[in-house]
Design a protein around this motif. Structure first.
Motif: not given
Length: 316
Positions: A70-94
């Protein structure tokens, strides 16, 4: 050809005129250099990138980046990237069940990204005219590297690398591959104005010269800038070079002075000088091209970031 030359001389060749003035007046060179500075457009940042997160420190970092933009007269870019939390999978899941669980995890990740975007915009909208957001699924460090091509400055948090793609931004990777200066902000750091007292940790190498140049938009707006020569065994820096840097900065309208040398323990003495001068920004080189000392400088940079209580602007 003669016609071209005579026509050029008639209209006044600036190079020929400068040489004539230098021959006629011994002090003309300094005035020519001063005049050339008046022709330069004021250097500033057009866009600042800030690495976002989901904790309080990330929102405080976004607020700080918003204040800078704001004080430098610039635009602002916010960046966020993440991996999904691994789901819990039952042993007999298809295979079909696993696919549904992965799709739900990705959908939940997109909801989290949208929540962070809303909080980010609410945090900075009062300070910045133009706000952008880039969110996605994947490595945070790679996302920042990808988006850094459109930014002048990268703002990240003060954290160590987690060694995997799920962790926060890796400052070392950004410095080596980003091609942009990196501003590292400590947790819970707050400021409502541009840095007023800036310290430059000067080591006579390429990285120091580059980071000083890239920090000019902030240095020009400071009230006091101190150039501190690092006294290191592995990187000998002449004492006179700090005065040269101060002269260079003064030619760009920066109120700079050579502060003196740090002692036998460079990092401890540098931190002491920061407290003594009440500095609110440290400008420092991260690495250098000399492979014999690069590993030691990496360790010094890591220690400095972990112990410094004010933002650090780094470049390579």
């Amino acid at each position: 050809m003669r016609a071209l030359i005579s026509d050029k001389s008639a209209h006044g060749d600036p190079v020929e005129g400068a040489l004539t003035r230098i021959k006629a007046e011994p002090n003309a060179r300094s005035r020519i250099v001063s005049d050339s500075h008046q022709w330069e457009a004021p250097m500033s940042y057009a866009e600042i990138l800030v690495a976002l997160g989901e904790d309080d420190a990330a929102y405080q970092r976004a607020s700080y980046a918003g204040m800078l933009a704001g004080q430098l007269g610039a635009s602002l870019l916010g960046v966020l990237s993440r991996w999904p939390h691994p789901p819990e999978v039952e042993p007999n899941a298809t295979i079909g069940m696993v696919g549904e669980l992965l799709a739900e995890a990705r959908a939940s990740c997109h909801v989290d990204l949208a929540t962070v975007e809303a909080g980010f915009r609410a945090t900075v909208e009062a300070s910045v005219d133009q706000v952008f957001f880039a969110g996605g699924i994947g490595s945070m460090t790679e996302a920042v590297l990808r988006e850094a091509r459109r930014a002048d400055l990268i703002v990240i948090g003060q954290s160590t690398s987690s060694g995997n793609d799920d962790g926060p931004c890796d400052a070392q990777v950004l410095l080596v591959r980003g091609g942009r200066p990196v501003l590292v902000v400590p947790p819970a750091y707050e400021a409502r104005a541009l840095p007023r007292h800036i310290a430059i940790a000067w080591r006579d190498c390429r990285a120091s010269r580059r980071v000083v140049r890239e920090a000019l938009p902030l240095l020009r707006r400071a009230q006091q800038v101190s150039v501190v020569t690092l006294n290191e065994v592995l990187s000998a820096t002449p004492a006179s070079s700090a005065a040269d840097v101060a002269d260079f900065l003064q030619s760009h309208g920066v109120p700079a002075r050579a502060r003196g040398r740090s002692g036998a323990a460079p990092l401890r003495e540098l931190l002491h000088i920061l407290d003594e001068d009440d500095a609110d920004l440290l400008v420092a080189p991260a690495y250098c091209s000399n492979q014999l000392v690069c590993s030691e400088l990496v360790r010094q940079t890591t220690r400095m970031l972990s112990r410094c209580r004010i933002p650090c602007l780094l470049s390579t």
